[in-house]
Design an enzyme around this catalytic site. Structure first.
Site, PDB file in Angstrom:
ATOM      1  N   HIS A   1      -1.488 -11.095  -5.339  1.00 41.03           N
ATOM      2  CA  HIS A   1      -0.078 -10.714  -5.189  1.00 41.03           C
ATOM      3  C   HIS A   1       0.883 -11.679  -5.881  1.00 41.03           C
ATOM      4  O   HIS A   1       1.840 -11.262  -6.525  1.00 41.03           O
ATOM      5  CB  HIS A   1       0.285 -10.622  -3.709  1.00 41.03           C
ATOM      6  CG  HIS A   1      -0.367  -9.475  -3.016  1.00 41.03           C
ATOM      7  ND1 HIS A   1      -0.180  -8.162  -3.411  1.00 41.03           N
ATOM      8  CD2 HIS A   1      -1.213  -9.429  -1.973  1.00 41.03           C
ATOM      9  CE1 HIS A   1      -0.884  -7.374  -2.624  1.00 41.03           C
ATOM     10  NE2 HIS A   1      -1.520  -8.111  -1.738  1.00 41.03           N
TER      11      HIS A   1
ATOM     12  N   HIS B   1      -9.548  -1.859  -4.695  1.00 36.49           N
ATOM     13  CA  HIS B   1      -8.416  -2.230  -3.843  1.00 36.49           C
ATOM     14  C   HIS B   1      -7.490  -3.209  -4.550  1.00 36.49           C
ATOM     15  O   HIS B   1      -6.265  -3.158  -4.365  1.00 36.49           O
ATOM     16  CB  HIS B   1      -8.863  -2.800  -2.498  1.00 36.49           C
ATOM     17  CG  HIS B   1      -7.694  -3.015  -1.594  1.00 36.49           C
ATOM     18  ND1 HIS B   1      -7.115  -1.981  -0.872  1.00 36.49           N
ATOM     19  CD2 HIS B   1      -6.903  -4.098  -1.387  1.00 36.49           C
ATOM     20  CE1 HIS B   1      -6.049  -2.443  -0.241  1.00 36.49           C
ATOM     21  NE2 HIS B   1      -5.891  -3.729  -0.527  1.00 36.49           N
TER      22      HIS B   1
ATOM     23  N   HIS C   1       0.827  -1.212   0.000  1.00 37.70           N
ATOM     24  CA  HIS C   1       0.000   0.000   0.000  1.00 37.70           C
ATOM     25  C   HIS C   1       0.860   1.260   0.000  1.00 37.70           C
ATOM     26  O   HIS C   1       0.522   2.254  -0.648  1.00 37.70           O
ATOM     27  CB  HIS C   1      -0.956   0.007   1.190  1.00 37.70           C
ATOM     28  CG  HIS C   1      -1.897  -1.173   1.190  1.00 37.70           C
ATOM     29  ND1 HIS C   1      -2.640  -1.538   2.273  1.00 37.70           N
ATOM     30  CD2 HIS C   1      -2.184  -2.081   0.209  1.00 37.70           C
ATOM     31  CE1 HIS C   1      -3.360  -2.615   1.968  1.00 37.70           C
ATOM     32  NE2 HIS C   1      -3.080  -2.972   0.730  1.00 37.70           N
TER      33      HIS C   1
HETATM   34 ZN   LIG Z   1      -3.992  -4.574  -0.261  1.00 37.61          ZN
END
Ligand SMILES: [Zn+2]
Length: 307
Positions: free
Chosen positions: A262, A235, A78
């Site tokens: 990810h 997000h 982030h």
């Molecule tokens: Zn995240």
């Protein structure tokens, strides 16, 4: 197309790591041109440096973690997204614990911190990695691909069997204004039924309704509700923007992601760096893709990451 950027002055914040539950103090300081984003563990006597490049990525389930010689920094995505979103190239990130603070679960507190520090143009031009041939990474029904385009964009699609999500798709055209307005405020989300499994795995210990959207079978536990109807897919884009910084420079191309995460983001970054015929480096001074080519520093060229 412009000069590299860092921040004008040091800034600090404190918080709790999402997975470790550890308290952490984070200080961002200006870094010279060509540095990239480098994490420094100030709680260790040697104050080791961990550069945010794909070669240093360590496999984890739910967040992006980097490490060098056994020294790790967890949940960096982030902050990386905030830096990439504001087009900050060079930054030192000092932390006194192994995990970054979760803050409110979005990138907005990091954006605010970086804007409080102020942006500073540096006396070196930016280089861009421009995709000239498509690349594709798949795993079951998950897929992420990139193809040539004149600008950078991300189209993300997610599909969850949950009444508040179902199928969500969003296209982000890469720009600081759009990042701050449309992407940065979107928060991390998770499912209530998975929380216990996370705790058993020693993860999510700092997670709460203050930093995570938590979904029950029918709805949302957070009383204040969503920031956007499609906050979930936004997000996912935030995470991807952060993970793409592991390339070591901004990218020019159109990214399409379907049910990705990810691990697959990291595999795309590795695939790009391995596929030397699929991109060219373009200096900020040269607009033509066939312009001045430069070689990547060897430290950026990774061995393939495996899930
Ligand atoms: Zn995240």
């Amino acid at each position: 197309m412009r000069q590299q950027q860092t921040i004008r002055k040091p800034v600090t914040c404190t918080g709790v790591g999402l997975h470790s539950g550890c308290g952490v103090s984070l200080t961002l300081t200006p870094a010279p041109p060509g540095t990239g984003i480098v994490f420094i563990r100030t709680d260790l006597s040697a104050k080791p440096w961990v550069p945010a490049v794909i070669a240093n990525v360590r496999p984890t389930m739910l967040s992006t973690t980097i490490g060098v010689d056994g020294v790790q920094v967890q949940t960096i995505e982030h902050l990386l997204a905030a830096a990439a979103g504001l087009e900050i190239d060079n930054l030192y990130v000092e932390v006194d614990a192994p995990e970054l603070p979760a803050l409110d679960g979005s990138a907005t507190p990091f954006v605010d911190l970086l804007l409080e520090a102020g942006l500073a143009a540096q006396d070196r031009s930016r280089s861009y990695l421009k995709i000239v041939r498509p690349l594709d990474v798949t795993e079951g029904d998950k897929r992420i691909s990139i193809r040539p385009a004149s600008t950078a964009s991300v189209t993300y699609t997610i599909d969850y069997d949950h009444p508040l999500i179902r199928r969500q798709a969003y296209t982000y055209d890469w720009s600081p204004d759009s990042f701050i307005r449309d992407i940065a405020p979107a928060r991390t989300f998770g499912f209530l039924r998975e929380v216990e499994a996370l705790w058993e795995a020693g993860l999510g210990l700092g997670g709460s309704l203050h930093n995570t959207l938590i979904l029950s079978d029918e709805g949302l536990l957070n009383e204040d509700g969503l920031r956007y109807r499609d906050e979930f897919v936004r997000h996912k884009i935030l995470d991807l923007v952060g993970d793409m910084t592991l390339l070591g420079m901004p990218i020019v191309g159109e990214i399409l992601a379907i049910r990705s995460g990810h691990a697959l983001h990291a595999r795309l970054v590795s695939r790009i760096l391995e596929s030397r015929d699929n991109w060219v480096l373009v200096s900020a001074e040269t607009h033509a893709p066939a312009g001045r080519l430069r070689e990547l520093p060897p430290s950026l060229v990774a061995s393939p990451q495996r899930d």
